[in-house]
Design an enzyme around this catalytic site. Structure first.
Site, mmCIF file in Angstrom:
data_model
loop_
_atom_site.group_PDB
_atom_site.id
_atom_site.type_symbol
_atom_site.label_atom_id
_atom_site.label_comp_id
_atom_site.label_asym_id
_atom_site.label_seq_id
_atom_site.Cartn_x
_atom_site.Cartn_y
_atom_site.Cartn_z
ATOM 1 C CD GLU A 64 8.798 11.458 14.007
ATOM 2 O OE1 GLU A 64 9.997 10.978 13.667
ATOM 3 O OE2 GLU A 64 7.920 10.824 14.608
ATOM 4 C CE LYS A 113 -1.975 2.508 2.991
ATOM 5 N NZ LYS A 113 -2.077 4.000 2.216
ATOM 6 C CB CYS A 127 11.788 8.018 10.750
ATOM 7 S SG CYS A 127 12.888 6.916 9.936
ATOM 8 C CD GLU A 130 11.930 3.413 10.154
ATOM 9 O OE1 GLU A 130 11.816 4.144 11.144
ATOM 10 O OE2 GLU A 130 12.035 3.705 8.929
#
Length: 533
Positions: free
Chosen positions: A431, A224, A334, A300
């Site tokens: 973040e 996806k 990330c 992850e």
């Protein structure tokens, strides 16, 4: 396939240069060669043609069962690039059914490993042939600088597929000594149908991290795309068909997380799930998987990676790498080094140089030569980042540079530098996923180890020191998946990548990436004449 061309203003590197960059590179070293003032110009319209906007199921591009489409936008302007088929549960079911049939009845798992290797190599050759179109799609749909996509990311994608093509015929089990008259061996077999969900910040780079090892091991898959960046994955998957990949081995669904993503994560006929994205979404994906068939899951997820600049560090080197560590890819990474801890003895010097470097950063149309930073992915991320910047100011951090929108069109933000940041501030804890550098002060090694580890995340870290004992101490003490010493963002197809704690589980890339797509079978056979043992 229609003929494509790119505007002559784009700077295209030679094939040999791309090959050398694709073997090994440092993002910081490759990107930070630019040094001009912040500027934005009227966006250029790429001349690459959009041919593939449907779903790829069982070797055919088809419309969604519902007939629905959704727009994918140009983050430089917010304008529609194309309308893409919107996959839903029924489409996921069709794709999984095709992948299951291809695994159970098709030729792919039954091919010799060498035959699989040849197809992956042919795909890598096709990808290299069409690298300029692919890079243009990646920039157009994502907003990342074209020079970054063409000269750094696409070569690494090509290199990674060639790396796993080389692994395909080197996967094997072991013989095991047993206490008795038995011959014991292990078989390393493909796990079956893999569900893969890729993020929008590095659409093709993460695509290759998942598809490459899955194919090398003999699996089939349903991938996806991220709803914000579906175009490049659809394009390169067509190249896989040209390379001879059998129908149903690779299926691609574009759609949204709560519908297509949830259907794939919870599907009872998916044997393995591999997700890259935010920690919040990762929790949802893991929950859906655990409620279905207990499929194997690799995650992850997010990060808040520390960079530690010691008193004996090469300050100019540290400033440059810390700059790229947080501003590369518009800060949408990330493992961005978004908490920069600097020893008090060099703190002021570091801040002045970090501020000066941010001042030189080139922000503008990502198709322009020399641009280091393009727009954020969309309006939602744009507003989120500006809110974090506002929070930093209100909480008492010192805004050294930036913090404002660039231009009046698109989602451009100035590279932003904060000093006097405290651990309890939101900009130091959460973040941001944007171009915001938080610089914190520390006194002792024990102190900075404690503070660096006091976070829910554990993805990566950077250490800058000339003392090998200091480097070794920090390497062992930091609870992260990757530690870069006197460098940052050094990636290679063979280097494993992944996180600890809330940054995920499992590892991708290298030989470790293969284990995600293999299962071990023990085979025990009696020996009729044990006297010969």
């Amino acid at each position: 396939m229609a003929t494509r061309s790119l505007s002559s203003i784009l700077s295209i590197s030679s094939t040999s240069s791309l090959r050398s960059l694709g073997r090994y590179f440092s993002w910081g070293r490759a990107i930070n060669r630019f040094s001009t003032s912040v500027a934005i110009e009227e966006p250029i319209r790429p001349t690459v043609q959009i041919d593939y906007t449907q779903l790829l199921i069982n070797g055919q591009f088809v419309d969604a069962a519902s007939g629905k489409t959704f727009p994918t936008l140009d983050p430089r302007t917010g304008e529609v690039i194309a309308h893409v088929a919107e996959g839903d549960t029924e489409d996921v079911n069709r794709a999984v059914s095709a992948a299951r049939k291809a695994f159970d009845e098709g030729p792919w798992p039954k091919m010799t490993p060498y035959e699989r290797s040849c197809i992956i190599y042919r795909f890598a050759d096709l990808l290299e042939k069409h690298r300029n179109e692919v890079a243009a799609l990646e920039t157009w749909d994502n907003g990342k600088p074209y020079e970054q996509a063409a000269n750094v990311e696409i070569p690494l994608v090509i290199r990674t597929f060639r790396y796993y093509a080389g692994w395909a015929d080197k996967i094997h089990g072991l013989t095991v000594p047993a206490d008795g008259p038995y011959h014991v061996q292990t078989l390393h077999e493909p796990i079956g149908v893999a569900g893969q969900l890729v993020p929008w910040n590095f659409p093709l780079l993460i695509y290759c991290w998942k598809v490459g090892p899955a194919l090398a091991c003999g699996n089939t898959m349903v991938l996806k795309t991220a709803e914000l960046t579906p175009l490049s994955a659809l394009y390169v998957s067509k190249l896989f068909l040209e390379a001879g990949l059998p129908p149903g081995v690779l299926n691609v669904i574009s759609g949204f997380g709560p519908t297509a993503g949830a259907a794939l994560s919870s599907h009872m006929d998916v044997d393995k799930l591999d997700f890259t994205g935010s920690t919040e979404t990762g929790k949802i994906v893991l929950g859906l998987a655990s409620k279905s068939n207990l499929k194997k899951v690799t995650l992850e997820l997010g990060g808040k990676s520390p960079i530690i600049v010691c008193e004996d560090a090469d300050i100019d080197l540290a400033v440059e790498h810390a700059h790229s560590a947080v501003f590369f890819n518009q800060g949408q990474c990330c493992c961005a080094g978004s908490r920069t801890f600097v020893h008090e003895s060099v703190y002021n010097e570091f801040i002045e140089k970090a501020k000066a470097r941010a001042l030189k950063r080139v922000v503008g149309d990502p198709f322009k030569k020399g641009v280091e930073q393009g727009p954020q992915i969309n309006g939602e991320q744009f507003k989120k980042i500006l809110n974090y910047i506002r929070s930093g100011i209100e909480s008492g951090a010192t805004l050294e540079f930036g913090g404002e929108r660039v231009g009046s069109k698109g989602y451009y933000i100035q590279p932003t530098v904060f000093s006097n940041v405290e651990d309890n501030m939101l900009i130091a804890k959460e973040e941001i996923f944007g171009p915001v550098q938080s610089i914190l002060k520390f006194k002792t090694l024990d102190e900075v180890i404690r503070r660096a580890n006091t976070t829910q995340f554990g993805l990566a870290a950077g250490v800058f020191t000339k003392n090998i004992d200091t480097a070794n101490t920090l390497t062992r003490a930091l609870r992260v998946g990757t530690v870069w010493i006197n460098c940052y963002f050094v990636f290679d197809a063979a280097i494993p990548f992944g996180g600890n704690k809330m940054s995920g589980n499992g590892r991708e890339k290298g030989m470790y990436g293969l284990s995600n797509y293999l299962q071990v079978k023990a085979v025990v056979t009696p020996l009729k004449n044990p006297a010969w043992l």
